[in-house]
Design a protein around this motif. Sequence first.
Motif, short mmCIF file in Angstrom:
data_model
loop_
_atom_site.label_atom_id
_atom_site.label_comp_id
_atom_site.label_asym_id
_atom_site.label_seq_id
_atom_site.Cartn_x
_atom_site.Cartn_y
_atom_site.Cartn_z
N ILE A 9 0.85 -1.19 0.00
CA ILE A 9 0.00 0.00 0.00
C ILE A 9 0.88 1.24 0.00
CG2 ILE A 9 -1.75 1.32 1.27
CD1 ILE A 9 -2.83 -1.33 0.24
N ARG A 10 0.63 2.14 -0.94
CA ARG A 10 1.31 3.44 -0.99
C ARG A 10 0.26 4.51 -1.23
NH1 ARG A 10 5.88 3.54 -4.82
NH2 ARG A 10 7.14 3.00 -3.02
N ASN A 11 0.22 5.48 -0.34
CA ASN A 11 -0.75 6.60 -0.46
C ASN A 11 -2.17 6.09 -0.63
OD1 ASN A 11 1.37 8.47 -0.29
ND2 ASN A 11 1.72 8.33 -2.49
N GLY A 12 -2.50 5.04 0.10
CA GLY A 12 -3.86 4.50 0.06
C GLY A 12 -4.17 3.65 -1.15
N GLN A 13 -3.20 3.44 -2.03
CA GLN A 13 -3.41 2.64 -3.25
C GLN A 13 -2.69 1.31 -3.16
OE1 GLN A 13 -5.28 3.58 -6.01
NE2 GLN A 13 -5.91 5.34 -4.80
N GLN A 14 -3.36 0.25 -3.56
CA GLN A 14 -2.75 -1.08 -3.62
C GLN A 14 -1.89 -1.18 -4.87
OE1 GLN A 14 -5.27 -4.57 -2.88
NE2 GLN A 14 -4.44 -5.42 -4.77
N ILE A 15 -0.64 -1.60 -4.70
CA ILE A 15 0.29 -1.75 -5.82
C ILE A 15 0.78 -3.19 -5.85
CG2 ILE A 15 2.48 -0.99 -6.81
CD1 ILE A 15 2.00 1.68 -5.32
N GLY A 16 0.84 -3.77 -7.04
CA GLY A 16 1.32 -5.13 -7.20
C GLY A 16 0.47 -5.86 -8.21
N PRO A 17 0.80 -7.10 -8.48
CA PRO A 17 1.82 -7.92 -7.80
C PRO A 17 3.23 -7.53 -8.22
CG PRO A 17 0.87 -9.18 -9.59
CD PRO A 17 0.12 -7.86 -9.54
N ILE A 18 4.16 -7.73 -7.29
CA ILE A 18 5.55 -7.37 -7.51
C ILE A 18 6.43 -8.39 -6.77
CG2 ILE A 18 5.54 -5.77 -5.55
CD1 ILE A 18 7.42 -3.97 -7.13
N GLU A 19 7.55 -8.74 -7.37
CA GLU A 19 8.46 -9.69 -6.72
C GLU A 19 9.17 -9.02 -5.55
OE1 GLU A 19 11.08 -11.55 -9.52
OE2 GLU A 19 9.42 -12.24 -10.76
N ALA A 20 9.56 -9.82 -4.57
CA ALA A 20 10.22 -9.30 -3.37
C ALA A 20 11.43 -8.45 -3.71
CB ALA A 20 10.60 -10.45 -2.44
N GLU A 21 12.24 -8.88 -4.67
CA GLU A 21 13.44 -8.15 -5.03
C GLU A 21 13.11 -6.75 -5.56
OE1 GLU A 21 12.73 -11.27 -6.04
OE2 GLU A 21 14.12 -12.32 -4.72
N GLN A 22 11.96 -6.62 -6.20
CA GLN A 22 11.55 -5.33 -6.74
C GLN A 22 11.06 -4.38 -5.65
OE1 GLN A 22 8.85 -7.15 -9.62
NE2 GLN A 22 9.97 -6.07 -11.24
N LEU A 23 10.68 -4.93 -4.49
CA LEU A 23 10.23 -4.08 -3.39
C LEU A 23 11.35 -3.14 -2.95
CD1 LEU A 23 8.19 -6.59 -1.21
CD2 LEU A 23 7.30 -4.65 -2.51
N ALA A 24 12.59 -3.58 -3.06
CA ALA A 24 13.73 -2.74 -2.68
C ALA A 24 13.77 -1.47 -3.53
CB ALA A 24 15.04 -3.52 -2.82
N GLN A 25 13.37 -1.57 -4.78
CA GLN A 25 13.37 -0.41 -5.68
C GLN A 25 12.20 0.53 -5.39
OE1 GLN A 25 13.39 -2.13 -9.57
NE2 GLN A 25 15.34 -3.15 -9.25
N GLU A 26 11.22 0.03 -4.68
CA GLU A 26 10.03 0.84 -4.37
C GLU A 26 10.21 1.65 -3.08
OE1 GLU A 26 7.43 1.32 -6.25
OE2 GLU A 26 8.01 -0.12 -7.77
N ASN A 27 11.36 1.48 -2.44
CA ASN A 27 11.66 2.22 -1.20
C ASN A 27 10.59 2.06 -0.13
OD1 ASN A 27 14.11 3.28 -2.21
ND2 ASN A 27 12.97 4.84 -3.32
N ILE A 28 10.12 0.83 0.03
CA ILE A 28 9.15 0.61 1.10
C ILE A 28 9.88 0.68 2.44
CG2 ILE A 28 7.69 -0.81 -0.39
CD1 ILE A 28 8.58 -3.23 1.34
N THR A 29 9.14 0.95 3.48
CA THR A 29 9.70 1.01 4.82
C THR A 29 9.29 -0.23 5.60
OG1 THR A 29 7.78 2.07 5.85
CG2 THR A 29 9.39 3.52 4.76
N PRO A 30 9.89 -0.46 6.75
CA PRO A 30 9.47 -1.61 7.56
C PRO A 30 7.99 -1.53 7.96
CG PRO A 30 11.61 -0.84 8.30
CD PRO A 30 11.10 0.17 7.30
N GLN A 31 7.42 -0.33 7.96
CA GLN A 31 6.02 -0.16 8.35
C GLN A 31 5.05 -0.24 7.17
OE1 GLN A 31 8.52 2.10 9.36
NE2 GLN A 31 8.77 0.92 11.24
N THR A 32 5.55 -0.35 5.95
CA THR A 32 4.68 -0.47 4.78
C THR A 32 3.83 -1.73 4.90
OG1 THR A 32 6.28 0.67 3.37
CG2 THR A 32 4.62 -0.70 2.26
N MET A 33 2.56 -1.59 4.64
CA MET A 33 1.65 -2.73 4.70
C MET A 33 1.81 -3.56 3.42
SD MET A 33 0.37 -2.38 7.66
CE MET A 33 -0.96 -3.57 7.71
#
Length: 82
Positions: A9-33
């Motif tokens: 979830i980013r800014n209230g929007q569901q994003i995906g599906p995405i591979e785990a390795e790609q999450l690093a490029q999305e700059n998610i935080t430990p608190q990202t749902m």
Amino acid sequence: MTTEKFYFIRNGQQIGPIEAEQLAQENITPQTMVWRQGMEDWKEARLLPELDFLWQKTNFVYQGGNLTSVQSLSFSNSKAEH
């Protein structure tokens, strides 16, 4: 690393599906749902062991003109005497 697909979830929007390795490029935080198939509900990314690699970043410093991993440096606990 896992080959499963995640949603986040980013800014209230569901994003995906995405591979785990790609999450690093999305700059998610430990608190990202995040959510993946098989999970009952959304959870903070920090609670999923398969995403631990996102928080384990190696720091580098210059030592003697070379780029060195902080993990490979040994530090002394001795104090300089005056």
